[in-house]
Enzyme design. Structure first.
Site, PDB file in Angstrom:
ATOM      1  N   ASP A   1       0.815  -1.220   0.000  1.00  0.00           N
ATOM      2  CA  ASP A   1       0.000   0.000   0.000  1.00  0.00           C
ATOM      3  C   ASP A   1       0.842   1.260   0.000  1.00  0.00           C
ATOM      4  O   ASP A   1       0.303   2.361  -0.135  1.00  0.00           O
ATOM      5  CB  ASP A   1      -0.935  -0.006   1.213  1.00  0.00           C
ATOM      6  CG  ASP A   1      -2.333   0.448   0.848  1.00  0.00           C
ATOM      7  OD1 ASP A   1      -2.719   0.287  -0.324  1.00  0.00           O
ATOM      8  OD2 ASP A   1      -3.035   0.965   1.727  1.00  0.00           O
TER       9      ASP A   1
ATOM     10  N   ASP B   1     -11.826  -5.792  10.741  1.00  0.00           N
ATOM     11  CA  ASP B   1     -11.913  -7.247  10.802  1.00  0.00           C
ATOM     12  C   ASP B   1     -13.151  -7.699  11.567  1.00  0.00           C
ATOM     13  O   ASP B   1     -13.894  -8.582  11.110  1.00  0.00           O
ATOM     14  CB  ASP B   1     -10.631  -7.827  11.420  1.00  0.00           C
ATOM     15  CG  ASP B   1     -10.189  -7.059  12.662  1.00  0.00           C
ATOM     16  OD1 ASP B   1     -10.934  -6.165  13.106  1.00  0.00           O
ATOM     17  OD2 ASP B   1      -9.103  -7.352  13.187  1.00  0.00           O
TER      18      ASP B   1
END
Length: 1140
Positions: free
Chosen positions: A418, A843
């Site tokens: 990223d 998550d």
């Protein structure tokens, strides 16, 4: 008019800046054929038509004119002789693996053919830019065509070696071989391309009512994905090519007891093989579980009676003290109930890998060659900052994945960078190069773990249980190579810096020469960008060291590089060669496909941190490999058990496995100090809470070490689910779907027109990529269990034994398209599809959404740890990690993801567990008050009760004893130790009085004032020795989170001294109140002991700032209390001091 979108430009020049875009006139679409050419067809011929067609992207190959490449009319004409399809497939895949693709929104999708990726030479045939034969044509030094096995592709019988471009030119100029001058012939397909089969067709339209989980979409790759031809097994051909028979019990008995493939032995037992389960659920022993539940009920009753007694017996001498204590105790009881209820049904699970091998990798009539019938798996590894996440750690994680014990052709690894860093890119290339030695070594000697750093640091005899006589020699050679590999990885930052400085200096000289030759002002400043250069002498398209336009951390193009090409379908055994460090003659040397991905980033776009990066990988992998299951790992979590993926498949492929959305593995950590001062192992959560949730609806998703079902990430409902009432009742629904899912279900398979309004929902949910939409039905089919007895909607045996589809440039260009920064606009990515946005703990929210749709999850605890990673052992880093988790929980509580608003598909106890996830940070408010109560009691001379009578002591003793007995029973059925339980209790107080409190404040600020919350990455340890491993433990980094615990400790210490002195000098000493206050103060200090020890640093060297803050806070609080309640003359200590 030029079509909107980007075009694909293939260039081999020295800079990306010279590439030009070519747009297809009239808005035509371009499809790459097996010959390497591009054929155009118009939007009207597309599959989805209407509005969707306007979003199509056109791809065009453009080679800029050079002295050796002049545009000619003949070059654009069709070749005189068609290209051999077998040769075209192999040449195309070699071309793709040596090309780095870049592109993005409103930009050209470029494919740059690289000469090399690392300073050294790559020798593995799957490696990009690997060493090999050179084209035999005069004046051409390009690499000759090779297949995925490293063998030269010879399109002519004269064995004339030729490169891909020269071969295309030869076909266009008459179709004659430059060597023998004979015309090229189209040979029969005899390679992997000849064996590419299609999956069985989707169920008939009459059966669609039986299974309406996902859309059965029309594919634009019908030859490989959803072909119209059936794949029914040809029994006649099988009988002719093998020694098989029609089966036992028939008139024809096999000769010499031979079965499939000419093997010998007794007839196998067919009666039980199909019914043997792949996994079993084992509940905890009744001798432990029954007393455990009884004690929980007893403690609940005692808590209720105790609170009732406390409310009815106030302390009239200190109502304020009594009121605060009662409110805190009520909240603690409520919090304990939320935590205890989901623990009442703990289970354990075991798998049978032998049965998995028998069902999916054993020769049978449907699988005569015994190829693997397991579904493909895509592995995601995420990283963002090479400074905080050392490239060596990431490289070791990649090597452990490449060496996993799973069919090589079914395993694909994707690294998401990223940060767009060249350091990460070249470290991954170095890891791919070293894998050619490391992976065969692991397979040959059955090495565990397959992380080289962890393996070579293992203590003990390395030759234990090793049978090969050359193990010691091989290990010594591999260790030497790994040491050199580490030196190269650690030297990459300096190598990149020196290389970039050299190229930039050369560019400055060229610019200066051009300025002088152009009669310009020699004193004028040179406008030369300080670029970052790759090993082949071209600009790095990602983030530069000196940030430039379109080359910054948040502003760069999307990048995809296939580091390791897809392997062949047949094993590639090693050969005796001087280049091989070890003897691999009987070892499969193939490697899984490895892909580097860096999504496009542009200013002004919300890229949604890790969740956005994971969703980009989901779309990229769907286009390039489309594994039915996805394993996601953090860059510092590696595969410790090479059979971990197979363990997960035992659940996914078992009966009822189609209702499982993910298999979560526990997180295990290395590099933790022996005493686990800050409860980094977190065993109470992973071995108690998660096991217990497995007995309800499944464990929560914890961010790493999790195998997902791909279609569950796409937001589809499970095939069967139950609706659960608030009181726990359930009602089974078969094949029910929400209205929105029903709108996009089996419409195409049912025969509806492509411009039907229902199909228009596809781009609104998944985006405009038709290739991605076509992959959904394939992923769903591949993820089904086998059609055994008791399995509904299973797939036939042998359906996944066909070789994979070749990778071509158009596929990678489409993958570039789906990682563009604009792709998710006006879609449901991050809202319903993929990882969910809007929380720093994406998550937990992602797992909650799946459970809320009726899916269930599995907790897999293997005998040998499946994965291992690193955890922050520094106190400050640990507190910041806990702060991030707690802040995410507060965000969940104030969002629509609160369990109170969940659907009826979520079980009651699962709802309680998720409710506790959002509520637990608020306990910090009451915990902070309760930790100050003993000090306030000692300062005031009062206590939370009027007197320490027998009733209060009996209640207190009963509550404490039942808690300890529950802890002992939890230790029995979970396998944790008493020390680990106590460490968890200590850090619960440390985190509750520091990080959790700050999380509540930050969450309230975000909800009320809209203040956004940003977090930095947790630094990963890159130490290589034992001293380096624990060095961070003794480093004291000041943070404001330390203020509340320090204040609590100093206040309680001063309060103890004040209380003891007051009681000693009092005329009527009240020892009962003193003992009560001192006992609870010491209880608080005992919980904060690890925090105090962490402040001392190594050998007690406490930073001065800690003493300054501690002294100031203690003095302020003490003087404040004296000002509020000045001591009387008869209770003064050591004199008659009066506060002014």
């Amino acid at each position: 008019m030029a079509s909107s979108g980007s075009s694909l430009s293939i260039t081999s020049t020295r800079s990306f800046r010279n590439a030009k875009a070519i747009h297809s006139p009239g808005g035509s679409l371009n499809r790459r054929t097996l010959s390497g050419r591009y054929l155009s067809h118009y939007r009207d011929d597309s599959d989805l038509g209407g509005e969707v067609s306007s979003e199509f992207v056109s791809y065009t190959v453009h080679i800029p004119p050079t002295p050796d490449n002049q545009p000619m009319a003949a070059a654009s004409a069709a070749p005189a002789v068609p290209m051999d399809p077998n040769v075209a497939v192999k040449a195309e895949q070699q071309f793709v693996s040596s090309t780095i693709f870049t592109g993005g929104f409103n930009s050209v999708t470029r494919g740059h053919v690289m000469e090399k990726m690392i300073e050294g030479e790559a020798t593995h045939p799957q490696m990009a830019c690997s060493r090999g034969s050179v084209c035999s044509l005069n004046g051409c030094d390009a690499p000759a065509m090779r297949d995925e096995r490293g063998e030269d592709v010879l399109p002519c019988d004269c064995a004339y070696k030729i490169c891909r471009d020269c071969y295309i030119d030869a076909l266009s100029s008459g179709g004659k071989c430059p060597g023998c001058k004979e015309p090229y012939k189209i040979l029969d397909l005899d390679g992997p391309a000849a064996e590419i089969l299609s999956l069985p067709p989707p169920p008939a339209a009459t059966d669609q009512k039986m299974d309406r989980r996902v859309s059965l979409l029309r594919s634009n790759k019908s030859g490989y994905l959803m072909g119209k031809q059936t794949s029914e097994f040809d029994h006649n051909r099988w009988l002719y090519e093998t020694k098989g028979t029609y089966g036992y019990g028939n008139a024809l008995w096999p000769k010499d007891d031979a079965y499939i493939g000419g093997g010998h032995g007794a007839p196998p037992a067919f009666n039980e093989k199909a019914r043997r389960p792949l996994s079993r659920k084992v509940t905890a022993s009744a001798a432990i579980l029954s007393p455990y539940r009884l004690l929980a009920a007893i403690r609940l009753v005692v808590l209720a009676l105790f609170l009732e007694w406390r409310i009815r017996h106030p302390n009239k001498d200190a109502m304020w003290l009594w009121g605060m204590s009662v409110v805190c105790e009520i909240w603690f009881a409520f919090s304990w109930v939320l935590d205890q209820l989901p623990k009442l049904c703990p289970v354990n699970r075991v798998t049978d890998l032998a049965v998995l091998k028998e069902k999916f990798e054993t020769a049978s009539p449907q699988n005569p060659h015994g190829r693997s019938d397991l579904p493909p798996v895509d592995v995601f590894v995420s990283t963002a900052d090479p400074e905080k996440e050392p490239p060596l750690v990431t490289a070791n994680t990649i090597l452990s994945i490449l060496g996993a014990e799973y069919p090589v052709e079914k395993l694909n690894c994707y690294l998401s960078d990223d940060g767009g860093s060249l350091l990460t890119f070249e470290a991954l290339a170095e890891a791919a190069s070293f894998a050619r030695i490391w992976v065969p070594f692991c397979r040959k000697h059955n090495i565990e773990p397959r992380n080289p750093e962890s393996y070579f640091l293992l203590k003990g005899d390395p030759t234990k249980n090793k049978l090969q006589i050359d193990f010691v020699k091989d290990r010594r050679r591999v260790k030497r190579e790994y040491d050199e590999f580490k030196v190269r990885i650690n030297g990459l930052p300096e190598a990149i810096r020196r290389r970039s400085e050299a190229y930039n200096a050369h560019e400055e000289l060229r610019a200066k020469r051009a300025q002088v030759e152009g009669a310009g002002d020699p004193n004028a400043p040179l406008n030369v960008t300080k670029a970052t250069w790759m090993a082949d002498g071209t600009h790095w398209p990602g983030t530069w060291t000196n940030t430039g336009k379109e080359h910054g951390r948040g502003d760069h193009a999307g990048i995809i590089q296939v580091m390791l090409a897809p392997p062949s379908s047949e094993p590639l055994m090693g050969i005796v060669d001087e280049d091989n460090m070890i003897d691999t003659t009987d070892i499969d040397t193939r490697l899984p496909m490895l892909v580097y991905v860096s999504r496009e980033k542009r200013p002004g776009y919300d890229h949604n941190k890790k969740a956005g990066a994971m969703n980009a990988l989901v779309r990229t992998s769907a286009i390039m490999s489309n594994g039915a299951f996805i394993l996601n790992l953090d860059c510092d979590h590696y595969i410790f058990n090479s059979y971990a993926v197979r363990e997960a498949m035992c659940f996914m492929m078992d009966r009822g496995g189609d209702r499982i959305c993910y298999v979560q593995f526990p997180q295990r950590f290395e590099g933790i100090d022996p005493n686990d001062r800050y409860a980094n192992h977190n065993t109470v959560f992973f071995d108690v809470n998660m096991r217990a949730l497995d007995g309800v609806q499944g464990p929560v998703y914890v961010g790493t070490g999790c195998v997902f079902r791909r279609i569950a990430l796409y937001g589809f409902d499970p095939p069967r689910f139950k609706s659960h009432g608030i009181c726990g009742g359930s009602k089974k629904h078969k094949n029910a779907k929400s209205k929105r899912d029903a709108d996009i279900s089996t419409s195409v398979a049912a025969g509806l027109d492509d411009d039907d309004p229902e199909l228009q929902l596809l781009p609104k949910r998944f985006g405009s990529s038709t290739s991605f939409a076509a992959s959904i039905a394939v992923a769903e089919f591949q993820g089904r269990p086998l059609a055994d007895q008791g399995v509904k909607f299973g797939r036939p045996s042998g359906a996944l034994i066909a070789p994979r589809e070749p990778l071509d440039a158009a596929t990678v260009a489409e993958a570039i398209n789906v990682i563009s920064c604009w792709y998710e606009e006006k879609t449901e990515w991050g809202q319903r599809v993929g990882w969910i946005y809007g929380s720093v703990t994406e998550d937990v929210v992602t797992g909650f959404r799946m459970h809320n749709r009726g899916w269930r999850s599995i907790y897999c605890v293997t005998k040998r740890d499946a994965f291992r990673g690193s955890a922050p052992i520094n106190l400050t880093d640990r507190l910041h990690q806990v702060l991030r988790w707690a802040t995410g929980s507060v965000e969940i509580f104030f969002s629509r993801n609160n369990a109170l608003f969940a659907s009826s598909r979520l079980k009651f106890l699962q709802r309680v567990a998720y409710l506790n996830v959002g509520i637990y940070p608020f306990t910090s408010i009451f915990l902070l008050v309760y930790c100050f109560l003993p000090a306030l009691s000692l300062f005031s001379g009062q206590f939370i009760v009027q007197t320490l009578n027998v009733t209060f002591l009996v209640y207190l003793l009963t509550i404490t004893v039942t808690l300890c007995m529950l802890a002992v029973l939890e230790i029995k059925w979970s396998g944790i130790t008493l020390e680990e339980w106590w460490r968890n209790e200590q850090f619960w107080v440390i985190g509750g009085t520091s990080a959790h409190l700050a999380a509540v404040l930050q969450g309230l600020l975000k909800v009320i004032a809209g203040v956004d919350i940003s977090f930095t990455l947790t630094s990963k340890s890159g130490g290589e020795g034992e001293e380096d491993t624990f060095a961070d433990l003794y480093v004291v980094k000041w943070t404001a989170l330390m203020i509340p615990p320090i204040t609590i400790m100093m206040t309680n210490l001063i309060a103890i001294a004040v209380g003891v002195a007051r009681t000693i000098y009092s005329e009527i000493p009240q020892w009962s109140k003193l003992l009560g206050g001192v006992f609870f103060s010491l209880w608080v200090l005992a919980h904060l002991y690890p925090f105090a020890k962490g402040l001392m640093g190594r050998r007690g060297r406490t930073p001065t700032i800690v003493f300054v803050w501690s002294g100031l806070l203690a003095i302020i609080i003490s003087l404040l209390w004296v000002a509020i309640s000045p001591p009387s003359a008869n209770s003064s200590i050591g004199g008659t001091f009066q506060f002014p």
